[in-house]
Write a protein that holds these residues in place. Structure first.
Motif, PDB file in Angstrom:
ATOM      1  N   PHE A  11     -34.043 -37.892 -10.760  1.00 16.88           N
ATOM      2  CA  PHE A  11     -33.643 -39.486 -10.853  1.00 16.88           C
ATOM      3  C   PHE A  11     -32.555 -39.776 -11.784  1.00 16.88           C
ATOM      4  N   ASP A  12     -31.529 -39.727 -10.966  1.00 17.26           N
ATOM      5  CA  ASP A  12     -30.175 -39.993 -11.721  1.00 17.26           C
ATOM      6  C   ASP A  12     -29.770 -41.512 -11.579  1.00 17.26           C
ATOM      7  N   ASP A  13     -28.473 -41.837 -11.901  1.00 20.12           N
ATOM      8  CA  ASP A  13     -28.115 -43.002 -11.996  1.00 20.12           C
ATOM      9  C   ASP A  13     -28.167 -43.815 -10.559  1.00 20.12           C
ATOM     10  N   GLN A  14     -28.225 -42.954  -9.230  1.00 19.86           N
ATOM     11  CA  GLN A  14     -28.138 -43.332  -8.102  1.00 19.86           C
ATOM     12  C   GLN A  14     -29.585 -44.039  -7.725  1.00 19.86           C
ATOM     13  N   PHE A  15     -30.575 -43.753  -8.407  1.00 15.39           N
ATOM     14  CA  PHE A  15     -32.101 -44.401  -8.178  1.00 15.39           C
ATOM     15  C   PHE A  15     -32.407 -45.173  -9.292  1.00 15.39           C
ATOM     16  N   SER A  16     -33.191 -46.251  -8.749  1.00 13.00           N
ATOM     17  CA  SER A  16     -33.699 -47.215  -9.745  1.00 13.00           C
ATOM     18  C   SER A  16     -35.134 -47.622  -9.012  1.00 13.00           C
ATOM     19  N   VAL A  17     -36.066 -48.146  -9.979  1.00 10.27           N
ATOM     20  CA  VAL A  17     -37.067 -48.636  -9.602  1.00 10.27           C
ATOM     21  C   VAL A  17     -37.470 -50.104 -10.239  1.00 10.27           C
ATOM     22  N   GLU A  18     -38.174 -50.836  -9.566  1.00  9.79           N
ATOM     23  CA  GLU A  18     -38.530 -52.106 -10.000  1.00  9.79           C
ATOM     24  C   GLU A  18     -39.729 -52.828  -9.355  1.00  9.79           C
ATOM     25  N   ARG A  19     -40.519 -53.424 -10.140  1.00 12.98           N
ATOM     26  CA  ARG A  19     -41.612 -54.236  -9.781  1.00 12.98           C
ATOM     27  C   ARG A  19     -41.607 -55.616  -9.705  1.00 12.98           C
ATOM     28  N   PRO A  20     -40.709 -55.958  -8.428  1.00 10.85           N
ATOM     29  CA  PRO A  20     -40.254 -57.591  -8.582  1.00 10.85           C
ATOM     30  C   PRO A  20     -41.350 -58.452  -8.491  1.00 10.85           C
ATOM     31  N   ASP A  21     -42.572 -58.360  -8.180  1.00 10.14           N
ATOM     32  CA  ASP A  21     -43.621 -59.267  -8.053  1.00 10.14           C
ATOM     33  C   ASP A  21     -44.999 -58.484  -8.458  1.00 10.14           C
ATOM     34  N   GLY A  22     -45.933 -59.180  -8.399  1.00 10.28           N
ATOM     35  CA  GLY A  22     -47.342 -58.679  -8.988  1.00 10.28           C
ATOM     36  C   GLY A  22     -47.731 -57.581  -7.817  1.00 10.28           C
ATOM     37  N   SER A  23     -47.184 -57.331  -6.797  1.00  5.44           N
ATOM     38  CA  SER A  23     -47.731 -56.404  -5.685  1.00  5.44           C
ATOM     39  C   SER A  23     -46.807 -55.390  -5.376  1.00  5.44           C
ATOM     40  N   ASN A  24     -45.701 -55.535  -5.223  1.00  2.59           N
ATOM     41  CA  ASN A  24     -44.630 -54.529  -4.675  1.00  2.59           C
ATOM     42  C   ASN A  24     -43.909 -53.518  -5.680  1.00  2.59           C
ATOM     43  N   PHE A  25     -43.720 -52.380  -5.576  1.00  6.00           N
ATOM     44  CA  PHE A  25     -43.120 -51.274  -6.343  1.00  6.00           C
ATOM     45  C   PHE A  25     -41.965 -50.722  -5.402  1.00  6.00           C
ATOM     46  N   THR A  26     -40.752 -50.815  -5.661  1.00  3.71           N
ATOM     47  CA  THR A  26     -39.608 -50.261  -4.936  1.00  3.71           C
ATOM     48  C   THR A  26     -38.677 -49.132  -5.524  1.00  3.71           C
ATOM     49  N   LEU A  27     -38.499 -48.449  -4.697  1.00  2.10           N
ATOM     50  CA  LEU A  27     -37.415 -47.338  -5.067  1.00  2.10           C
ATOM     51  C   LEU A  27     -35.973 -47.646  -4.424  1.00  2.10           C
ATOM     52  N   LYS A  28     -35.009 -47.877  -5.208  1.00  2.80           N
ATOM     53  CA  LYS A  28     -33.901 -48.196  -4.551  1.00  2.80           C
ATOM     54  C   LYS A  28     -32.908 -47.002  -4.753  1.00  2.80           C
ATOM     55  N   ILE A  29     -32.102 -46.744  -3.604  1.00  2.14           N
ATOM     56  CA  ILE A  29     -31.092 -45.447  -3.924  1.00  2.14           C
ATOM     57  C   ILE A  29     -29.802 -46.167  -3.507  1.00  2.14           C
ATOM     58  N   ARG A  30     -29.009 -46.276  -4.386  1.00  2.00           N
ATOM     59  CA  ARG A  30     -27.683 -46.970  -4.359  1.00  2.00           C
ATOM     60  C   ARG A  30     -26.693 -46.612  -3.403  1.00  2.00           C
ATOM     61  N   SER A  31     -26.339 -45.377  -3.130  1.00  2.00           N
ATOM     62  CA  SER A  31     -25.278 -44.759  -2.326  1.00  2.00           C
ATOM     63  C   SER A  31     -25.906 -43.442  -1.962  1.00  2.00           C
ATOM     64  N   THR A  32     -26.665 -43.520  -0.518  1.00  2.00           N
ATOM     65  CA  THR A  32     -27.228 -42.382  -0.167  1.00  2.00           C
ATOM     66  C   THR A  32     -26.387 -41.293   0.195  1.00  2.00           C
ATOM     67  N   LYS A  33     -26.964 -40.113  -0.063  1.00  2.00           N
ATOM     68  CA  LYS A  33     -26.198 -38.840   0.390  1.00  2.00           C
ATOM     69  C   LYS A  33     -27.189 -38.189   1.390  1.00  2.00           C
ATOM     70  N   LEU A  34     -26.404 -37.188   1.960  1.00  2.00           N
ATOM     71  CA  LEU A  34     -27.138 -36.367   3.045  1.00  2.00           C
ATOM     72  C   LEU A  34     -28.388 -35.704   2.517  1.00  2.00           C
ATOM     73  N   GLU A  35     -28.341 -35.220   1.423  1.00  2.00           N
ATOM     74  CA  GLU A  35     -29.451 -34.481   0.611  1.00  2.00           C
ATOM     75  C   GLU A  35     -30.478 -35.422   0.009  1.00  2.00           C
ATOM     76  N   ASP A  36     -30.328 -36.776   0.178  1.00  2.00           N
ATOM     77  CA  ASP A  36     -31.457 -37.499  -0.076  1.00  2.00           C
ATOM     78  C   ASP A  36     -32.491 -37.737   1.095  1.00  2.00           C
ATOM     79  N   SER A  37     -32.159 -37.041   2.127  1.00  2.00           N
ATOM     80  CA  SER A  37     -32.991 -37.124   3.364  1.00  2.00           C
ATOM     81  C   SER A  37     -34.398 -36.546   2.942  1.00  2.00           C
ATOM     82  N   ALA A  38     -35.414 -37.070   3.030  1.00  2.00           N
ATOM     83  CA  ALA A  38     -36.815 -36.664   2.663  1.00  2.00           C
ATOM     84  C   ALA A  38     -37.888 -37.488   2.963  1.00  2.00           C
ATOM     85  N   MET A  39     -38.913 -37.182   2.732  1.00  2.00           N
ATOM     86  CA  MET A  39     -40.271 -37.870   2.759  1.00  2.00           C
ATOM     87  C   MET A  39     -40.408 -38.604   1.298  1.00  2.00           C
ATOM     88  N   TYR A  40     -40.655 -39.641   1.459  1.00  2.00           N
ATOM     89  CA  TYR A  40     -40.622 -40.452  -0.169  1.00  2.00           C
ATOM     90  C   TYR A  40     -42.193 -40.846  -0.309  1.00  2.00           C
TER      91      TYR A  40
END
Lengths: 115, 113
Positions: free
Chosen positions: A61-90
């Motif tokens: 979980f380096d600087d390319q990743f961030s998480v946020e709970r923008p409201d009372g129900s959602n939880f998000t994972l952001k990848i800023r600049s995707t790389k080939l090696e980010d291909s995966a099941m999340y």
């Protein structure tokens, strides 16, 4: 029975693009997690989140990743600049309490394909 | 760092046969152990867990696992499997004081008629 949901089920993106993976944890849960599984490899912990703060994160979980709970129900994972090696099941997960004996409830996953 | 080893990547068995899925973990002062199951196109579901107390833990659908501290193992067993048990099974461990589940690579159990 309450469950963790994730959208989309499959996301295809081009290298260098930003992606946001979304999760709706179980409503009375307080701890939230992201894990990922690269094809053929182990499920790996990325980050845990409590009280609007990251409580633990892995070396993945380096600087390319961030998480946020923008409201009372959602939880998000952001990848800023995707790389080939980010291909995966999340996988998103949630638990009532960290001390609830660590019972983490998992969503069905989002398959991210970076081309 | 914690690690979990599941030696068998695939286990095919016939219906009503017994099965054992093996799991070994690297030793730590205090650990909590889990088995998760993943059915096709679904998320990971907790099957059973060991936190403390009796070393033999059981699930509602007939699976059981025994915590063996001396052998650092937490093998999953079922005396008689059903077709519906076909799934991927993941062993996982949490070190005391951490929230991070550390998973093994998983074992695909296929129950054939």
């Amino acid at each position: 029975e309450p469950e963790v949901t994730q959208t989309p089920s499959h996301q295809v993106t081009q290298m260098g693009q930003e992606v946001i993976l979304r999760c709706v944890p179980i409503s009375n849960h307080l701890y939230f997690y992201w894990y990922r599984q690269i094809l053929g490899q182990k499920v790996e912990f990325l980050v845990s989140f409590y009280n609007n703060e990251i409580s633990e994160k892995s070396e993945i979980f380096d600087d390319q990743f961030s998480v946020e709970r923008p409201d009372g129900s959602n939880f998000t994972l952001k990848i800023r600049s995707t790389k080939l090696e980010d291909s995966a099941m999340y996988f998103c997960a949630s638990s009532r309490l960290a001390g609830d004996p660590y019972e983490q409830y998992f969503g069905p996953g989002t398959r991210l394909t970076v081309t | 760092a914690q690690s979990v080893t599941q030696l068998d990547s695939q286990v095919p068995v016939f219906e009503e046969a017994p099965v054992e899925l093996r799991c070994n973990y690297s030793s730590s002062v205090s650990v909590y152990l889990f088995w998760y199951v993943q059915y096709p196109n679904q998320g990971l579901q907790l099957l059973l867990k060991y936190l403390s107390g009796s070393t033999l833990v059981k699930s509602i659908n007939g699976f059981e696992a025994e915590f063996n501290k001396s052998q650092t193992s937490f093998h999953l067993r079922k005396p008689s499997v059903h077709i519906s048990d076909t799934a991927e099974y993941f062993c996982a461990v949490v070190r005391g004081g951490s929230e991070k589940l550390v998973f093994g690579k998983g074992t695909k159990l296929t129950v054939n008629p």
